[in-house]
Scaffold this motif. Structure first.
Motif, short mmCIF file in Angstrom:
data_model
loop_
_atom_site.label_atom_id
_atom_site.label_comp_id
_atom_site.label_asym_id
_atom_site.label_seq_id
_atom_site.Cartn_x
_atom_site.Cartn_y
_atom_site.Cartn_z
N MET A 74 0.82 -1.21 0.00
CA MET A 74 0.00 0.00 0.00
C MET A 74 0.86 1.26 0.00
N VAL A 75 0.49 2.22 -0.86
CA VAL A 75 1.12 3.54 -0.84
C VAL A 75 0.34 4.48 0.06
N LYS A 76 -0.97 4.49 -0.12
CA LYS A 76 -1.80 5.39 0.68
C LYS A 76 -3.24 4.89 0.68
N ARG A 77 -3.91 5.07 1.81
CA ARG A 77 -5.34 4.78 1.91
C ARG A 77 -6.10 6.09 2.02
N PHE A 78 -7.29 6.12 1.41
CA PHE A 78 -8.14 7.31 1.46
C PHE A 78 -9.28 7.02 2.43
N PHE A 79 -9.04 7.32 3.70
CA PHE A 79 -9.95 6.89 4.77
C PHE A 79 -11.33 7.53 4.68
N ASN A 80 -11.40 8.81 4.30
CA ASN A 80 -12.70 9.46 4.21
C ASN A 80 -13.55 8.84 3.10
N ILE A 81 -12.90 8.43 2.02
CA ILE A 81 -13.62 7.74 0.94
C ILE A 81 -14.08 6.37 1.42
N GLU A 82 -13.21 5.66 2.09
CA GLU A 82 -13.54 4.31 2.55
C GLU A 82 -14.70 4.29 3.53
N ASN A 83 -14.82 5.35 4.34
CA ASN A 83 -15.78 5.36 5.43
C ASN A 83 -17.05 6.15 5.15
N ASP A 84 -17.24 6.59 3.92
CA ASP A 84 -18.42 7.35 3.57
C ASP A 84 -19.03 6.77 2.29
N LEU A 85 -20.28 6.33 2.37
CA LEU A 85 -20.90 5.65 1.23
C LEU A 85 -21.02 6.53 0.00
N ILE A 86 -21.34 7.82 0.19
CA ILE A 86 -21.47 8.73 -0.94
C ILE A 86 -20.11 8.91 -1.63
N ARG A 87 -19.07 9.20 -0.84
CA ARG A 87 -17.73 9.38 -1.42
C ARG A 87 -17.25 8.09 -2.09
N LYS A 88 -17.52 6.97 -1.45
CA LYS A 88 -17.09 5.69 -2.00
C LYS A 88 -17.77 5.41 -3.33
N SER A 89 -19.05 5.74 -3.42
CA SER A 89 -19.78 5.55 -4.66
C SER A 89 -19.28 6.48 -5.76
N ILE A 90 -19.01 7.74 -5.39
CA ILE A 90 -18.46 8.69 -6.35
C ILE A 90 -17.06 8.25 -6.80
N TYR A 91 -16.29 7.69 -5.87
CA TYR A 91 -14.96 7.17 -6.22
C TYR A 91 -15.07 6.07 -7.28
N SER A 92 -16.07 5.21 -7.16
CA SER A 92 -16.30 4.18 -8.18
C SER A 92 -16.59 4.82 -9.53
N CYS A 93 -17.34 5.93 -9.52
CA CYS A 93 -17.61 6.65 -10.77
C CYS A 93 -16.32 7.25 -11.32
N PHE A 94 -15.49 7.81 -10.44
CA PHE A 94 -14.20 8.36 -10.86
C PHE A 94 -13.37 7.30 -11.58
N LEU A 95 -13.26 6.14 -10.96
CA LEU A 95 -12.42 5.08 -11.51
C LEU A 95 -12.95 4.60 -12.86
N GLU A 96 -14.28 4.51 -12.97
CA GLU A 96 -14.88 4.09 -14.24
C GLU A 96 -14.60 5.12 -15.33
N ILE A 97 -14.72 6.40 -14.98
CA ILE A 97 -14.43 7.46 -15.96
C ILE A 97 -12.96 7.43 -16.35
N MET A 98 -12.07 7.36 -15.37
CA MET A 98 -10.63 7.38 -15.63
C MET A 98 -10.18 6.17 -16.43
N ASN A 99 -10.91 5.08 -16.32
CA ASN A 99 -10.59 3.89 -17.09
C ASN A 99 -10.94 4.07 -18.56
N LYS A 100 -11.84 5.03 -18.86
CA LYS A 100 -12.33 5.22 -20.22
C LYS A 100 -11.70 6.40 -20.95
N ILE A 101 -11.01 7.28 -20.22
CA ILE A 101 -10.47 8.49 -20.83
C ILE A 101 -8.96 8.55 -20.69
#
Length: 239
Positions: A74-101
């Motif tokens: 592990m390099v770094k953990r994003f604890f606020n993302i891990e512990n918040d459902l809204i942030r975690k869901s948005i993070y999934s959207c981020f990763l999906e977008i970044m995978n396509k662009i």
């Protein structure tokens, strides 16, 4: 053998316990085969899941386009993302977008770091969507009516026409009527950038509804579908 840090954007299961990872690194995206990482006792399991920011030690086998993972940490953990459902869901959207662009590693990390610490996660999500549209050559018309070019009486958003419409052009069957604040917030984010993000978050209060309009616009004009976004709708009653 080569070592590099990266963000796991996606995983594809190829055998019972093996995956092919798509990883965004400082040198670009690379494909990496990770053997046995789906086994419960795998030492690499926690560092190869989607969204992990890890240091990878790999083997370049016979000049293959797909690297072979030896081990990871592990390099770094994003604890606020891990512990918040809204942030975690948005993070999934981020990763999906970044995978396509096409996006640089440094830019991706900036978006993720802001998502992890910001007050309103919908604000940084909206900014990413707008920046992707800009990169795709899509310009949302927010300073005048997209139909008649009048800058007065703007009152709604037209998805089919790609911008704001005025009271004279408004059609309740085709357009989304928005409040003055909703129009202002969308105008701010369309003109914003990562460099002035603090000012954007201070001046606007973007919501799930505003972001959903941008997701629809990106799908319509940028031809990018964000499947992960649907889970955010499920979470709204809990927000």
């Amino acid at each position: 053998m080569s070592d590099f840090k990266g963000i796991v954007l996606s995983n594809t299961i190829i055998h019972d316990h093996d995956v092919i990872m798509n990883v965004l690194t400082p040198s670009g995206k690379v494909s990496m085969k990770a053997k046995g990482v789906l086994k419960t006792h795998s030492k690499n399991r926690n560092y190869t899941e989607i969204g992990c920011y890890s240091l990878f030690h790999t083997i370049d086998k016979n000049n293959s386009k797909v690297l072979l993972l030896k081990n990871a940490e592990m390099v770094k953990r994003f604890f606020n993302i891990e512990n918040d459902l809204i942030r975690k869901s948005i993070y999934s959207c981020f990763l999906e977008i970044m995978n396509k662009i096409d996006i640089t590693f440094d830019e991706a990390i900036q978006y993720i770091e802001i998502l992890n610490r910001c007050t309103n996660p919908y604000c940084i999500y909206a900014l990413l969507l707008c920046q992707v549209m800009h990169s795709s050559g899509v310009s949302l018309v927010v300073d005048e009516c997209v139909l008649c070019s009048s800058s007065k009486g703007l009152c709604a958003l037209s998805i089919p026409d790609g911008g704001f419409v005025c009271v004279h052009c408004f059609d309740k069957m085709r357009h989304h009527h928005l409040s003055v604040d909703e129009l202002k917030n969308l105008r701010y984010v369309v003109h914003a950038s990562l460099e002035n993000y603090p000012a954007l978050e201070e001046a606007s209060s973007l919501s799930y509804e505003s972001v959903s309009y941008l997701v629809e616009l990106l799908h319509r004009y940028g031809e990018i579908t964000i499947r992960s976004h649907s889970f955010l709708e499920v979470l709204q009653p809990l927000a």
